[in-house]
Write a protein that holds these residues in place. Structure first.
Motif, PDB file in Angstrom:
ATOM      1  N   LEU A  13       0.840  -1.206   0.000  1.00 49.89           N
ATOM      2  CA  LEU A  13       0.000   0.000   0.000  1.00 49.89           C
ATOM      3  C   LEU A  13       0.876   1.257   0.000  1.00 49.89           C
ATOM      4  O   LEU A  13       0.563   2.238  -0.671  1.00 49.89           O
ATOM      5  N   ARG A  14       1.977   1.186   0.722  1.00 54.83           N
ATOM      6  CA  ARG A  14       2.882   2.338   0.768  1.00 54.83           C
ATOM      7  C   ARG A  14       3.448   2.619  -0.633  1.00 54.83           C
ATOM      8  O   ARG A  14       3.470   3.760  -1.081  1.00 54.83           O
ATOM      9  N   ASN A  15       3.860   1.564  -1.329  1.00 54.48           N
ATOM     10  CA  ASN A  15       4.426   1.761  -2.672  1.00 54.48           C
ATOM     11  C   ASN A  15       3.412   2.389  -3.620  1.00 54.48           C
ATOM     12  O   ASN A  15       3.745   3.301  -4.375  1.00 54.48           O
ATOM     13  N   ALA A  16       2.187   1.897  -3.585  1.00 55.77           N
ATOM     14  CA  ALA A  16       1.138   2.455  -4.458  1.00 55.77           C
ATOM     15  C   ALA A  16       0.883   3.912  -4.100  1.00 55.77           C
ATOM     16  O   ALA A  16       0.677   4.764  -4.976  1.00 55.77           O
ATOM     17  N   ASN A  17       0.911   4.215  -2.811  1.00 50.61           N
ATOM     18  CA  ASN A  17       0.617   5.578  -2.363  1.00 50.61           C
ATOM     19  C   ASN A  17       1.759   6.550  -2.616  1.00 50.61           C
ATOM     20  O   ASN A  17       1.527   7.723  -2.901  1.00 50.61           O
ATOM     21  N   LEU A  18       3.000   6.048  -2.534  1.00 51.20           N
ATOM     22  CA  LEU A  18       4.130   6.930  -2.847  1.00 51.20           C
ATOM     23  C   LEU A  18       4.113   7.290  -4.326  1.00 51.20           C
ATOM     24  O   LEU A  18       4.466   8.409  -4.704  1.00 51.20           O
ATOM     25  N   LEU A  19       3.650   6.357  -5.150  1.00 45.64           N
ATOM     26  CA  LEU A  19       3.532   6.668  -6.575  1.00 45.64           C
ATOM     27  C   LEU A  19       2.470   7.755  -6.806  1.00 45.64           C
ATOM     28  O   LEU A  19       2.669   8.641  -7.641  1.00 45.64           O
ATOM     29  N   VAL A  20       1.396   7.712  -6.044  1.00 44.21           N
ATOM     30  CA  VAL A  20       0.395   8.788  -6.152  1.00 44.21           C
ATOM     31  C   VAL A  20       1.040  10.124  -5.782  1.00 44.21           C
ATOM     32  O   VAL A  20       0.868  11.124  -6.489  1.00 44.21           O
ATOM     33  N   ASN A  51       5.283   3.952 -14.622  1.00 44.26           N
ATOM     34  CA  ASN A  51       5.798   3.421 -13.365  1.00 44.26           C
ATOM     35  C   ASN A  51       5.169   2.075 -13.001  1.00 44.26           C
ATOM     36  O   ASN A  51       5.211   1.644 -11.845  1.00 44.26           O
ATOM     37  N   GLY A  52       4.572   1.436 -13.992  1.00 37.98           N
ATOM     38  CA  GLY A  52       4.116   0.055 -13.822  1.00 37.98           C
ATOM     39  C   GLY A  52       2.810  -0.107 -13.069  1.00 37.98           C
ATOM     40  O   GLY A  52       2.484  -1.205 -12.608  1.00 37.98           O
ATOM     41  N   ALA A  53       2.056   0.978 -12.949  1.00 38.66           N
ATOM     42  CA  ALA A  53       0.788   0.904 -12.218  1.00 38.66           C
ATOM     43  C   ALA A  53      -0.385   1.218 -13.150  1.00 38.66           C
ATOM     44  O   ALA A  53      -0.189   1.612 -14.306  1.00 38.66           O
ATOM     45  N   ILE A  54      -1.579   1.030 -12.621  1.00 41.31           N
ATOM     46  CA  ILE A  54      -2.797   1.324 -13.382  1.00 41.31           C
ATOM     47  C   ILE A  54      -3.497   2.495 -12.691  1.00 41.31           C
ATOM     48  O   ILE A  54      -3.618   2.504 -11.460  1.00 41.31           O
ATOM     49  N   PRO A  55      -3.935   3.491 -13.481  1.00 44.92           N
ATOM     50  CA  PRO A  55      -4.734   4.567 -12.863  1.00 44.92           C
ATOM     51  C   PRO A  55      -6.135   4.037 -12.541  1.00 44.92           C
ATOM     52  O   PRO A  55      -6.909   3.752 -13.443  1.00 44.92           O
ATOM     53  N   THR A  56      -6.405   3.885 -11.262  1.00 42.14           N
ATOM     54  CA  THR A  56      -7.641   3.215 -10.827  1.00 42.14           C
ATOM     55  C   THR A  56      -8.916   3.960 -11.209  1.00 42.14           C
ATOM     56  O   THR A  56      -9.971   3.349 -11.348  1.00 42.14           O
ATOM     57  N   PHE A  57      -8.806   5.292 -11.336  1.00 38.18           N
ATOM     58  CA  PHE A  57     -10.041   6.056 -11.572  1.00 38.18           C
ATOM     59  C   PHE A  57     -10.580   5.837 -12.981  1.00 38.18           C
ATOM     60  O   PHE A  57     -11.774   5.976 -13.218  1.00 38.18           O
ATOM     61  N   THR A 102      -3.915   4.881  -7.751  1.00 40.52           N
ATOM     62  CA  THR A 102      -3.111   3.929  -8.529  1.00 40.52           C
ATOM     63  C   THR A 102      -3.342   2.523  -7.989  1.00 40.52           C
ATOM     64  O   THR A 102      -3.608   2.337  -6.795  1.00 40.52           O
ATOM     65  N   LEU A 103      -3.210   1.559  -8.878  1.00 42.80           N
ATOM     66  CA  LEU A 103      -3.191   0.154  -8.465  1.00 42.80           C
ATOM     67  C   LEU A 103      -1.814  -0.368  -8.842  1.00 42.80           C
ATOM     68  O   LEU A 103      -1.447  -0.391 -10.016  1.00 42.80           O
ATOM     69  N   LEU A 104      -1.041  -0.747  -7.815  1.00 39.58           N
ATOM     70  CA  LEU A 104       0.332  -1.218  -8.037  1.00 39.58           C
ATOM     71  C   LEU A 104       0.510  -2.527  -7.276  1.00 39.58           C
ATOM     72  O   LEU A 104       0.265  -2.572  -6.059  1.00 39.58           O
ATOM     73  N   ASP A 105       0.898  -3.560  -7.983  1.00 35.42           N
ATOM     74  CA  ASP A 105       1.146  -4.855  -7.343  1.00 35.42           C
ATOM     75  C   ASP A 105      -0.065  -5.325  -6.518  1.00 35.42           C
ATOM     76  O   ASP A 105       0.078  -5.907  -5.449  1.00 35.42           O
TER      77      ASP A 105
END
Ligand code: MG
Ligand code: MG
Length: 261
Positions: A13-20, A51-57, A102-105
């Motif tokens: 969760l921290r990684n996804a949030n730091l990307l935000v 950065n390897g994530a998906i924009p959740t919105f 973001t959705l990451l991992d």
């Protein structure tokens, strides 16, 4: 059903949030009079995917209308939440709340910051200052052994003491594998009421605060929420984890604040 997270899940969760946080900082660099919120959306979409994530919105479902068409919500001035990026240029003196997910991992990031565009009036600056302050006051209340109502009570108390309105219809939430999990986290409430706060609970706390009435309504696009009196609104959001009994902020405004905005 409330899911308490393991150490490993909190790190994800921290990684996804730091990307935000980094995405919001990229946007902060681009915000100025003349830029459109659609241009900001494009920057965010590319940065998140690079950065390897998906924009959740993007494509977020709506029971009342079309799915959300963009990767960030951009709410300008009297728009409170869920503003849709448009071709209208931002103007000197505007404020824009940018909410990003973001959705990451497999885990979600969710954070929002209200930015100033050019020179903003002192009155509006004060609204932003108090709203951001109320976010941290709400977070401080989120200790193990307290209850969800303690968070809302703290936020409400602070904002109403400055004469501001606290939006009732939209609230914070649990967060994890889903962006919106239980429990709901209102920005108003009574001390000692609601769900017990425990270690491993992860929450998005997000005061939505108005300069005038707290009443809002939904525009015909079925997404954009605006204040009834058309006065400006601010929105700041952090994702936190209750860790060793205390709230730990997983998202970050550090990169934004380094830019002096
Ligand atoms: Mg959000
Ligand atoms: Mg949220």
């Amino acid at each position: 059903m409330i899911f308490l997270k393991t150490e490993d899940e909190i790190e994800k969760l921290r990684n996804a949030n730091l990307l935000v946080g980094r995405t919001l900082a990229e946007l902060a660099k681009a915000i100025k009079p003349g830029v459109t919120t659609k241009q900001l959306d494009k920057i965010a979409d590319e940065f998140i995917r690079d950065n390897g994530a998906i924009p959740t919105f993007k494509g977020f479902p709506n029971p009342y209308g079309p799915e959300f068409p963009a990767s960030i919500c951009t709410s300008v001035n009297e728009q409170v939440v869920h503003g849709i990026p448009s071709d209208n240029p931002l103007k000197d003196g505007d404020i824009v709340s940018i909410d990003c997910g973001t959705l990451l991992d497999g885990y979600n990031g969710d954070s929002c910051y209200t930015f100033m565009v050019g020179e903003v009036s002192e009155e509006v600056k004060e609204l932003l200052r108090v709203t951001k302050e109320s976010l941290y006051i709400g977070i401080e209340a989120a200790c193990a052994g307290k209850r969800i109502g303690d968070i809302g009570f703290a936020v409400q108390q602070h904002c109403e003491s400055h004469g501001y309105g606290v939006v009732r219809e939209f609230v914070g939430h649990g967060i994890g594998k889903e962006m919106h999990e239980e429990p709901l986290v209102p920005n108003y409430g009574r001390r000692g009421n609601g769900t017990m706060i425990k270690n491993g609970l992860c929450l998005a706390i997000e005061p939505m605060i108005t300069m005038g009435t707290h009443q809002v309504y939904l525009l015909a696009d079925k997404w954009t929420v605006i204040t009834r009196d058309r006065k400006p609104a601010a929105h700041f959001e952090h994702t936190i984890a209750i860790h060793h009994g205390k709230p730990e902020i997983l998202s970050s405004f550090e990169e934004i604040e380094k830019l002096g905005v």
